[in-house]
Design a protein around this motif. Structure first.
Motif, short mmCIF file in Angstrom:
data_model
loop_
_atom_site.label_atom_id
_atom_site.label_comp_id
_atom_site.label_asym_id
_atom_site.label_seq_id
_atom_site.Cartn_x
_atom_site.Cartn_y
_atom_site.Cartn_z
N LYS A 1 0.85 -1.06 0.01
CA LYS A 1 -0.02 0.09 -0.01
C LYS A 1 0.87 1.22 0.10
O LYS A 1 0.50 2.19 -0.80
CB LYS A 1 -0.85 -0.04 1.30
N LEU A 2 1.95 1.09 0.83
CA LEU A 2 2.95 2.42 1.03
C LEU A 2 3.37 2.61 -0.20
O LEU A 2 3.60 3.72 -0.80
CB LEU A 2 3.66 2.16 2.16
N ARG A 3 3.73 1.59 -1.11
CA ARG A 3 4.66 1.93 -2.52
C ARG A 3 3.50 2.76 -3.31
O ARG A 3 4.01 3.62 -4.33
CB ARG A 3 4.90 0.46 -3.04
N ARG A 4 2.31 2.30 -3.16
CA ARG A 4 1.24 2.95 -4.08
C ARG A 4 1.29 4.34 -3.80
O ARG A 4 1.19 5.23 -4.62
CB ARG A 4 -0.03 2.17 -3.97
N ARG A 5 1.20 4.49 -2.38
CA ARG A 5 1.25 6.10 -1.84
C ARG A 5 2.34 6.82 -2.14
O ARG A 5 2.03 8.02 -2.51
CB ARG A 5 1.11 6.02 -0.26
N VAL A 6 3.45 6.09 -2.18
CA VAL A 6 4.65 6.99 -2.57
C VAL A 6 4.42 7.43 -3.81
O VAL A 6 4.87 8.45 -4.30
CB VAL A 6 5.91 6.20 -2.39
N GLY A 7 4.09 6.58 -4.99
CA GLY A 7 3.91 6.86 -6.30
C GLY A 7 3.16 7.89 -6.63
O GLY A 7 3.30 8.76 -7.40
N LEU A 8 1.84 7.97 -5.69
CA LEU A 8 0.81 8.79 -5.81
C LEU A 8 1.51 10.42 -5.44
O LEU A 8 1.00 11.36 -5.99
CB LEU A 8 -0.22 8.36 -5.03
N THR A 9 2.30 10.20 -4.40
CA THR A 9 2.81 11.50 -3.89
C THR A 9 3.66 12.20 -4.60
O THR A 9 3.53 13.34 -4.97
CB THR A 9 3.52 11.01 -2.44
N LEU A 10 4.59 11.32 -5.56
CA LEU A 10 5.49 11.89 -6.39
C LEU A 10 4.85 12.41 -7.49
O LEU A 10 5.23 13.50 -8.32
CB LEU A 10 6.81 11.01 -6.55
N ALA A 11 3.87 11.70 -8.04
CA ALA A 11 3.22 12.25 -9.24
C ALA A 11 2.22 13.28 -8.89
O ALA A 11 2.49 14.22 -9.84
CB ALA A 11 2.00 10.79 -9.81
N GLY A 12 1.56 13.64 -7.86
CA GLY A 12 1.12 14.84 -7.41
C GLY A 12 2.33 15.79 -7.26
O GLY A 12 1.75 17.06 -7.48
N ALA A 13 3.32 15.56 -6.96
CA ALA A 13 4.46 16.79 -6.99
C ALA A 13 4.80 16.90 -8.27
O ALA A 13 6.01 17.87 -8.34
CB ALA A 13 5.43 16.30 -6.10
N GLY A 14 4.35 16.43 -9.45
CA GLY A 14 4.98 16.44 -10.79
C GLY A 14 5.94 15.81 -11.24
O GLY A 14 6.54 16.15 -12.26
N PHE A 15 6.32 14.67 -10.62
CA PHE A 15 7.26 13.96 -10.96
C PHE A 15 6.62 12.75 -11.94
O PHE A 15 5.44 12.18 -11.63
CB PHE A 15 8.05 13.06 -9.98
N THR A 16 7.24 12.30 -13.01
CA THR A 16 6.76 11.23 -13.99
C THR A 16 7.45 9.94 -13.64
O THR A 16 8.67 9.85 -13.67
CB THR A 16 6.94 11.75 -15.31
N GLU A 17 6.96 8.74 -13.47
CA GLU A 17 7.39 7.55 -13.13
C GLU A 17 8.00 7.13 -14.51
O GLU A 17 7.53 7.16 -15.37
CB GLU A 17 6.53 6.65 -12.57
N LEU A 18 9.20 6.27 -14.57
CA LEU A 18 9.68 5.60 -15.56
C LEU A 18 10.15 4.26 -14.99
O LEU A 18 10.41 3.83 -14.02
CB LEU A 18 10.86 6.39 -16.35
N ILE A 19 10.48 3.48 -16.09
CA ILE A 19 10.99 1.97 -15.94
C ILE A 19 12.37 2.10 -16.75
O ILE A 19 12.26 2.15 -18.00
CB ILE A 19 9.95 1.02 -16.13
N THR A 20 13.36 1.54 -16.22
CA THR A 20 14.50 1.56 -16.87
C THR A 20 15.37 0.21 -17.02
O THR A 20 14.81 -0.66 -15.97
CB THR A 20 15.71 2.62 -16.51
N TYR A 21 16.16 -0.20 -17.74
CA TYR A 21 16.77 -1.41 -17.71
C TYR A 21 17.94 -1.22 -16.52
O TYR A 21 18.51 -0.02 -16.78
CB TYR A 21 17.65 -1.66 -18.99
N PRO A 22 18.28 -2.33 -15.93
CA PRO A 22 19.39 -2.50 -14.85
C PRO A 22 20.74 -2.81 -15.40
O PRO A 22 21.54 -2.91 -14.62
CB PRO A 22 18.89 -3.55 -14.01
#
Lengths: 826, 365
Positions: free
Chosen positions: A500-521
């Motif tokens: 649940k908290l991971r989802r909350r972290v994503g929502l927080t950052l998206a709300g703060a204007g950050f866009t999520e990405l997925i990169t190769y390791p």
């Protein structure tokens, strides 16, 4: 596996009006996965005819190419009976050859219209076709040369080439190796439509005798059955008949020479790979054994292969002459002069085939079948079928000797109860259906009151378990009869707190204007250099891949920074000037020296074994990274914008910490890849969870980022572990607040956080909140100094503050700040 | 009008005569209604209710009257003052309202101006799609299980009935870790989470396992060495393929709408037996007149993934008695679903991190 429908129909009495779509639909529901259906004629409009090449004039061109100006007899197909003049770029044919001619007016695949046109100084009235031009394959090396019996000039080539005959391509799963033959596919079609099947392997092979070619099998486990037959007087110039060449082409194989074509044809027909030796090149008896250390062999493809003691080889007195079941040897290969041919049909151990194929990186049609399992009963009959065709088509004489060593292993018996198929599939299946279906599939079934003892047919080595029989029953009943029933609802506990908290972290950052990405390791030394990591930086200690996609990036990353900074640079490079990114992903920390044990599978691992596995799996903590470049707030009619910087990176982590209810401590630090004066160490309690700040100018440059770009990376797992689980309900006072502002002069090097902590310390219990609202440096405070302005709010929980009480608390705060940080009130 | 006065006073105080008081009142009322704005009204208030206003002076005179006359005079003046104050209040209200109206008009702004001071953020659609899928199963009472990406070879293969020589191993191009004796791989599917779950929980097990997986595919429009799967595993007493079908039908209907069900085609996976490939009804053409449908390419069905009854060999290696329990498992690609559900043309966009890709998806999908 490509199967022409006409060939399938040869063995199974399918209704004449059965469409190819209905046929494939049925086979699909039985487990033969459809890859494609190709009917070449669908994409071609005639006239397409057999032509006989009368003349070839080679004409060199200025561009270096040599073209052939040909005249071709196309009979009356061109309406005149006169030879047709055609320009051709290929050179793989001679005068007298039969070729496929496409006359003006024809349309080839890709809507390619053929017309008479002037080219290279001639009128080219048509085209001599290659396979690719007709959509038959990818071969563009030369034009199609037809067998001599293909037909008279002018004969319609659709039938000659089988263009009207649909070819079904199947993707054969490992458990259906028998379907890598027309025999197997036709058998499935018969099963599906309940019509009679004519088994092409149902033939009487001559009994073995002592007169055959001498064969010694040293390793009967690796090679349980070996049949050898000799033919003599074979005419190596005998052509492959048109019908055989056509079927080979349809099945995706090229016609090479009669002898080779026959072995391939029988492999397609019966599924049994066949090898032919030039008997004149053999020295002494054949011996089948494992290779010895140091032996090597040049295989048919010209590669010299160093053999492993695990490889099964066929040898003669000269040593290894073939990689048994996988690929023949170069030295004993049949040639255009071979007249005495030794035919080998052998059953090989599938596992050994698989390993040898993998070891030598050989994929061959033979290997593909042998490693999946071929019908061990079809050995002598396959050899006999080859001999028959060599005699019939190549004028050979079958030698009276018949060699057959070993015998097919018995099939294991598997028992199932009558109710098992119904119990597993949820379909209603009667006992008699279980029996009749298993019999239809080819099993021998011994029924009693409770169930059946099942001996699978010889071509089904995959059937070893009761559930395999369940699948056989289920696929014949039809998967489309499986009912749709929801399982009983379990009493789940929902998402875990961490999820649940991971989802909350994503929502927080998206709300703060950050866009999520997925990169190769995937990373490499270049990434560490770009980030400015020192040689001994712990983050350079990584896991390594044995087979990276890119040799420059063989490491698994310990940090999300390479991926996110690359992406930041890519965005900036594409004109996304103001960009804020975040990623949460596992990173890979190097493991110890422990290896993960390969345990047995007959039982659950013991506690120790399980501990050994979990210990060997490297630590892969969940990290969070943010990166930001350009303007954090845009300029507009409201005023200036604000360029993103170090504080935005720290701020993002603070936002996340706040959302999780975690107290974050920020201290100055100097860590790559950050600007040494603008880098924060982030702590939760005493644990350092990461860093944030402005990127080092060199790092910005390396990633193509604007100056002042910023980033942060933290261990999100630790943050989440410290998240407040149950928020304590707040108690707050409704008495009036007293506000006091304080301006303090300190050395520029003193962290504001220290001053704030000291004020907080000294202000006592009446302090409700403190906030730094201004920082000033400049002439008024002097070189090396800064002024920090704090707003303090005082309030008592149970009363109105008395006159002077707040001021006294403020003074006490200032006194402590002065002592702790040398602060002077302005 | 004065009443009978026993102590007759021949001198009637001039300012307190009724007609005079009325005149004062009327003058004040007239001034009030004439006041055009709040400033004017303020002056009127001073002039007619201030200390030096006629009515204030008249009030002061009351004390000089003989006691018998005070009451009547006081009433008369009080009523006049009351009327004036009331009128003042009313006029004040009217003028304030007018004033405010004018002020608001002058404060008019262009509300069509842009308001984009700060950037918009978004979550990655793979993340949100994965959540949307797990939400469906969590709502059914399942739980979400997870596992590491670098995984023990045994868990990725052997425990799932894919021994060293299993042909299926060649179907998956595996990233192996150095050194090979470490027996570690980047997991090629989410299925090792199945094994981990069975090894660490007691049945009944109802879990769904979303996550990242790795195969040695070069990236192109439809392949990526990194991609995402979601896998379901149920182990309980009396579980059949029908429960598998029911769960999948529920998922596709919840995701794509009423009537979007699944079908099975026989297939092969080492960890399931019987095995099936599952297709779902095309949610665009719904299998009707599908020839021109670009989503299913005229098939009427969309390939989803693989599924089947958990192979008893897998149950055994994970310590579950297949005589007591049966199970089912399924798995499919989240990236692929993102592509067909949202008409994403190029898988590279999913992994390149260009913000223009994720932003339209927002924070939920």
């Amino acid at each position: 596996m490509k199967a022409p429908v006409s060939w399938i129909r040869e063995y199974v009495a399918l209704p004449d009006d059965l469409s190819v779509d209905d046929l494939t639909a049925k086979l699909t529901m039985l487990g033969l996965k459809l890859e494609s259906i190709t009917t070449p004629a669908d994409a071609i409009t005639g006239p397409l005819v057999v032509g006989k090449v009368l003349t070839i004039d080679k004409e060199p061109q200025k561009n270096g190419k040599v073209i052939s100006w040909c005249t071709v007899d196309v009979g009356d197909a061109n309406g005149t009976g006169e030879p047709q003049g055609i320009i051709c770029g290929a050179h793989n044919f001679e005068v007298g050859d039969l070729v496929v001619v496409c006359l003006p007016g024809a349309v080839l695949p890709g809507n390619f219209e053929i017309s008479a046109r002037k080219t290279y100084g001639h009128i080219s009235a048509g085209m001599i076709c290659s396979e690719r031009e007709l959509g038959l394959g990818d071969d563009h090396a030369g034009i199609i040369v037809l067998p001599a019996d293909a037909g008279a000039p002018g004969t319609d080539a659709f039938d000659v080439l089988g263009l009207d005959d649909p070819v079904i391509e199947f993707e054969i799963n490992p458990d259906r190796a028998y379907a890598l033959s027309l025999r197997g596919i036709a058998r499935e079609a018969a099963l599906g439509f309940g019509v009679p099947f004519t088994d092409p392997a149902d033939r009487e092979a001559p009994a073995p005798n002592g007169d055959g070619y001498s064969v010694i099998v040293d390793d009967p486990v690796g090679c349980p059955v070996f049949a050898a037959r000799l033919v003599t007087g074979f005419d190596p110039t005998a052509p492959t008949p048109g019908w055989m060449a056509k079927r080979l082409e349809q099945a995706g194989m090229r016609s090479i020479s009669l002898a080779v074509d026959i072995t391939n044809y029988v492999m397609l027909e019966l599924g049994r790979p066949i090898h032919g030796y030039d008997a004149d090149k053999l020295a002494g008896p054949l011996r089948i054994r494992r290779a010895e250390q140091g032996e090597s062999l040049v295989t048919l493809d010209g590669a010299r292969r160093t053999l492993s003691p695990q490889d099964l080889v066929v040898t003669d007195d000269s040593g290894p002459i073939g990689l048994g079941g996988v690929m023949g040897g170069d030295a004993t290969e049949m040639s255009e002069k071979s007249t005495r041919i030794l035919v080998e049909a052998a059953h090989w151990d599938a596992t050994s085939m698989f390993r040898t194929g993998k070891r030598h990186r050989v994929t061959s049609e033979a290997g593909k079948r042998n490693e999946r399992g071929v019908d061990p009963q079809v050995v002598a009959v396959a050899a006999d079928r080859v001999v028959e065709l060599l005699v019939e088509l190549g004028g050979a004489t079958a030698d009276a000797g018949v060699t057959l060593v070993g015998e097919a292993p018995a099939q294991p018996v598997t028992r199932i109860d009558y109710d098992l198929p119904a119990r597993i599939t949820g379909m209603a299946i009667e006992s008699e259906d279980v029996v009749s279906i298993l019999q239809a599939v080819g099993c021998r079934v011994d029924a009693d009151a409770d169930g059946v003892d099942v001996t699978p047919p010889s071509w089904r080595p995959d059937i070893t378990d009761p559930y395999d029989l369940v699948e056989e029953v289920a696929r014949v009943v039809g998967y489309d009869h499986v009912p749709s029933v929801l399982p009983p609802a379990p009493s789940g506990r929902g998402y875990t707190q961490a999820q649940k908290l991971r989802r909350r972290v994503g929502l927080t950052l998206a709300g703060a204007g950050f866009t999520e990405l997925i990169t190769y390791p995937f990373v490499g030394v270049a990434d560490w250099e770009k980030l400015g990591f020192a040689e001994d930086d712990a983050r350079r200690q990584t896991l390594w891949m044995a087979n990276p996609l890119n040799a420059e990036e063989p490491q698994l990353t310990t940090t999300l920074l390479p991926g996110i900074l690359r992406a930041l640079g890519r965005n900036v490079g594409r004109g996304n000037d103001d960009v804020a990114l975040f990623e949460h992903s596992l990173v890979f920390l190097p493991s110890g020296t422990e290896s993960a044990p390969i345990l047995g599978v007959e039982r659950r691992p013991t506690e120790e074994e399980w501990a050994a596995i979990t210990k060997a799996v490297p630590n892969q903590p969940l990290h969070l990274a943010v990166a930001i470049a350009g303007q954090r707030e845009s300029a507009g009619w409201w005023g200036d914008g604000r360029v993103a910087g170090w504080s935005d990176a720290i701020g993002a982590v603070r936002d996340v910490a706040r959302t999780l209810g975690v107290d974050l401590t920020v201290r100055a630090a100097a860590v790559a890849p950050w600007h040494p004066g603008r880098c924060a160490e982030l702590r939760v309690g005493n644990a350092v969870i990461g860093y944030a700040g402005e990127l080092h100018p060199k790092v910005c440059q390396a990633y193509g980022l604007p100056a002042r770009s910023a980033a942060a990376e933290v261990d999100l797992e630790v943050l989440i572990e410290h998240a407040v689980e149950v928020v304590a309900g707040p108690r707050f006072s409704s008495y009036p607040v007293a506000k006091e502002d304080v301006a303090l002069l300190v050395d520029a090097s003193v962290p504001a956080a220290d001053v704030e902590a000291a004020l907080r310390d000294g202000a006592g219990e009446l302090l409700e909140a403190i906030r730094l609202f201004d920082v000033y440096t400049g002439d008024q405070v002097g070189e090396g100094k800064k002024s920090l302005a704090f707003a303090l709010r005082f309030r008592a929980p149970d009363r109105t503050l008395k006159e002077g009480e707040a001021a006294a608390a403020r003074d006490a705060a200032i006194a402590v700040a002065a002592q702790a940080t040398g602060a002077v009130q302005r | 009008m004065s009443g009978p006065n026993s102590e007759y006073d021949p001198v009637e105080v001039t300012p307190l005569r009724a007609d005079q008081v009325e005149a004062m009142r009327d003058a004040a009322l007239a001034a009030i209604s004439d006041a055009a704005d709040l400033d004017a009204l303020k002056q009127v208030r001073i002039d007619h209710t201030g200390d030096r206003s006629p009515l204030a002076l008249a009030k002061r005179e009351i004390g000089a009257l003989p006691p018998q006359a005070r009451k009547e005079a006081g009433q008369r003046v009080g009523q006049a003052r009351g009327a004036v104050n009331k009128a003042l209040g009313e006029r004040q209200g009217v003028l304030e309202a007018e004033h405010e109206e004018r002020m608001l008009v002058t404060e008019t702004v262009d509300v069509t101006l842009p308001t984009d001071r700060s950037q918009r953020g978004a979550r990655h659609p793979i993340t949100t799609l994965s959540e949307r899928l797990t939400d469906i199963f969590v709502a059914m009472g399942w739980e979400v299980a997870e596992g590491p990406w670098v995984e023990a070879e045994w868990l990725n293969f052997d425990a799932l009935n894919m021994g060293e020589d299993h042909p299926a191993r060649t179907m998956q191009d595996t990233f192996w870790l150095e050194p090979s004796k470490a027996a570690l791989v980047l997991r090629t599917h989410t299925s090792p989470v199945q094994a981990r779950t069975m090894l660490t929980r007691e049945p009944p097990i109802y879990v769904v396992c979303p996550g990242r997986v790795y195969r040695t595919d070069e990236i192109d429009a439809t392949h990526s060495p990194v991609f995402h799967q979601i896998e379901g595993l149920v182990v309980d007493k009396g579980i059949t393929m029908a429960h598998l079908k029911g769960s999948l039908d529920h998922m596709t209907e919840a995701m794509f709408g009423e009537g979007i069900s699944t079908r099975f085609r026989p297939s092969y996976f080492p960890f399931t037996e019987p095995s099936a490939e599952m297709d779902m009804v095309c949610f665009v053409c719904r299998g009707e007149n599908s020839e021109d449908c670009r989503t299913c390419r005229g098939e009427g069905w969309i390939e989803l993934g693989g599924c089947g009854v958990v192979n008893p060999r897998v149950l055994i290696s994970c310590g579950i008695d297949p005589e007591v329990y049966t199970g089912f498992a399924f798995g499919f690609g989240i990236d692929r679903m993102l592509m067909f559900r949202h008409n994403v043309a190029d898988l590279r966009d999913v992994f390149e991190g260009d913000v223009r890709f994720a932003q339209p998806f927002g924070v939920e999908i």
